[in-house]
Write a protein that holds these residues in place. Structure first.
Motif, PDB file in Angstrom:
ATOM      1  N   GLU A 128      10.471  -4.460 -11.782  1.00  0.00           N
ATOM      2  CA  GLU A 128      11.231  -3.286 -12.190  1.00  0.00           C
ATOM      3  C   GLU A 128      10.435  -2.510 -13.221  1.00  0.00           C
ATOM      4  O   GLU A 128       9.988  -3.065 -14.221  1.00  0.00           O
ATOM      5  CB  GLU A 128      12.588  -3.691 -12.753  1.00  0.00           C
ATOM      6  CG  GLU A 128      13.503  -2.498 -12.911  1.00  0.00           C
ATOM      7  CD  GLU A 128      14.940  -2.895 -13.171  1.00  0.00           C
ATOM      8  OE1 GLU A 128      15.535  -2.283 -14.062  1.00  0.00           O
ATOM      9  OE2 GLU A 128      15.437  -3.790 -12.504  1.00  0.00           O
ATOM     10  N   GLU A 129      10.219  -1.231 -12.936  1.00  0.00           N
ATOM     11  CA  GLU A 129       9.500  -0.349 -13.856  1.00  0.00           C
ATOM     12  C   GLU A 129      10.338   0.893 -14.095  1.00  0.00           C
ATOM     13  O   GLU A 129      10.668   1.604 -13.150  1.00  0.00           O
ATOM     14  CB  GLU A 129       8.145   0.036 -13.261  1.00  0.00           C
ATOM     15  CG  GLU A 129       7.194  -1.122 -13.116  1.00  0.00           C
ATOM     16  CD  GLU A 129       5.864  -0.717 -12.505  1.00  0.00           C
ATOM     17  OE1 GLU A 129       5.657   0.476 -12.227  1.00  0.00           O
ATOM     18  OE2 GLU A 129       5.028  -1.595 -12.309  1.00  0.00           O
ATOM     19  N   ASP A 130      10.694   1.115 -15.342  1.00  0.00           N
ATOM     20  CA  ASP A 130      11.503   2.277 -15.712  1.00  0.00           C
ATOM     21  C   ASP A 130      12.796   2.355 -14.894  1.00  0.00           C
ATOM     22  O   ASP A 130      13.210   3.433 -14.460  1.00  0.00           O
ATOM     23  CB  ASP A 130      10.708   3.578 -15.551  1.00  0.00           C
ATOM     24  CG  ASP A 130       9.470   3.619 -16.435  1.00  0.00           C
ATOM     25  OD1 ASP A 130       9.547   3.088 -17.569  1.00  0.00           O
ATOM     26  OD2 ASP A 130       8.440   4.152 -16.002  1.00  0.00           O
ATOM     27  N   GLY A 131      13.403   1.182 -14.683  1.00  0.00           N
ATOM     28  CA  GLY A 131      14.665   1.132 -13.958  1.00  0.00           C
ATOM     29  C   GLY A 131      14.545   1.256 -12.448  1.00  0.00           C
ATOM     30  O   GLY A 131      15.552   1.301 -11.752  1.00  0.00           O
ATOM     31  N   VAL A 132      13.317   1.304 -11.943  1.00  0.00           N
ATOM     32  CA  VAL A 132      13.097   1.427 -10.500  1.00  0.00           C
ATOM     33  C   VAL A 132      12.453   0.146  -9.990  1.00  0.00           C
ATOM     34  O   VAL A 132      11.443  -0.305 -10.529  1.00  0.00           O
ATOM     35  CB  VAL A 132      12.179   2.632 -10.180  1.00  0.00           C
ATOM     36  CG1 VAL A 132      11.883   2.704  -8.691  1.00  0.00           C
ATOM     37  CG2 VAL A 132      12.793   3.919 -10.679  1.00  0.00           C
ATOM     38  N   GLN A 133      13.046  -0.431  -8.955  1.00  0.00           N
ATOM     39  CA  GLN A 133      12.490  -1.643  -8.377  1.00  0.00           C
ATOM     40  C   GLN A 133      11.308  -1.285  -7.469  1.00  0.00           C
ATOM     41  O   GLN A 133      11.406  -0.404  -6.616  1.00  0.00           O
ATOM     42  CB  GLN A 133      13.553  -2.388  -7.579  1.00  0.00           C
ATOM     43  CG  GLN A 133      13.212  -3.827  -7.346  1.00  0.00           C
ATOM     44  CD  GLN A 133      14.381  -4.601  -6.791  1.00  0.00           C
ATOM     45  OE1 GLN A 133      15.110  -4.106  -5.948  1.00  0.00           O
ATOM     46  NE2 GLN A 133      14.554  -5.819  -7.254  1.00  0.00           N
ATOM     47  N   THR A 134      10.184  -1.962  -7.694  1.00  0.00           N
ATOM     48  CA  THR A 134       8.982  -1.716  -6.911  1.00  0.00           C
ATOM     49  C   THR A 134       8.450  -3.030  -6.356  1.00  0.00           C
ATOM     50  O   THR A 134       8.772  -4.105  -6.858  1.00  0.00           O
ATOM     51  CB  THR A 134       7.871  -1.050  -7.758  1.00  0.00           C
ATOM     52  OG1 THR A 134       7.544  -1.931  -8.835  1.00  0.00           O
ATOM     53  CG2 THR A 134       8.310   0.287  -8.306  1.00  0.00           C
TER      54      THR A 134
END
Length: 93
Positions: free
Chosen positions: A32-38
């Motif tokens: 999770e980066e900046d609230g976005v799952q990658t």
């Protein structure tokens, strides 16, 4: 979509390994980066001691090496896994 076989993985891992590698590792995990799952993929060639060998390939060559592994990972359908192939010992996992 078919599940990849060990032969599929071995072929793709051998292709991706650096020439001097004793083994090669490929992993996938969710992050999770900046609230976005990658999705994070890692490809590493290892020497006999297990140390990572620096990869001198440019982006296009590295992308060509990792794309077949990413495609197999997508077919596997797992969120996180790690696979390692011993290149020097005849391709044993």
């Amino acid at each position: 979509m078919t599940i990849p076989t060990n032969e599929d993985w071995a072929k793709a891992l051998r292709f991706a390994a650096l020439p001097s590698a004793d083994s090669v590792v490929f992993s996938k995990r969710l992050a999770e980066e900046d609230g976005v799952q990658t999705i994070k993929y890692v490809l590493a060639s290892l020497d006999q001691s297990g140390a990572t060998i620096g990869d001198p390939r440019d982006y296009d060559l590295l992308k060509a090496a990792i794309t077949p592994l990413e495609n197999l990972a997508d077919r596997l359908g797992e969120d996180a896994f790690r696979v390692q192939l011993s290149v020097r010992s005849g391709g044993r996992f």
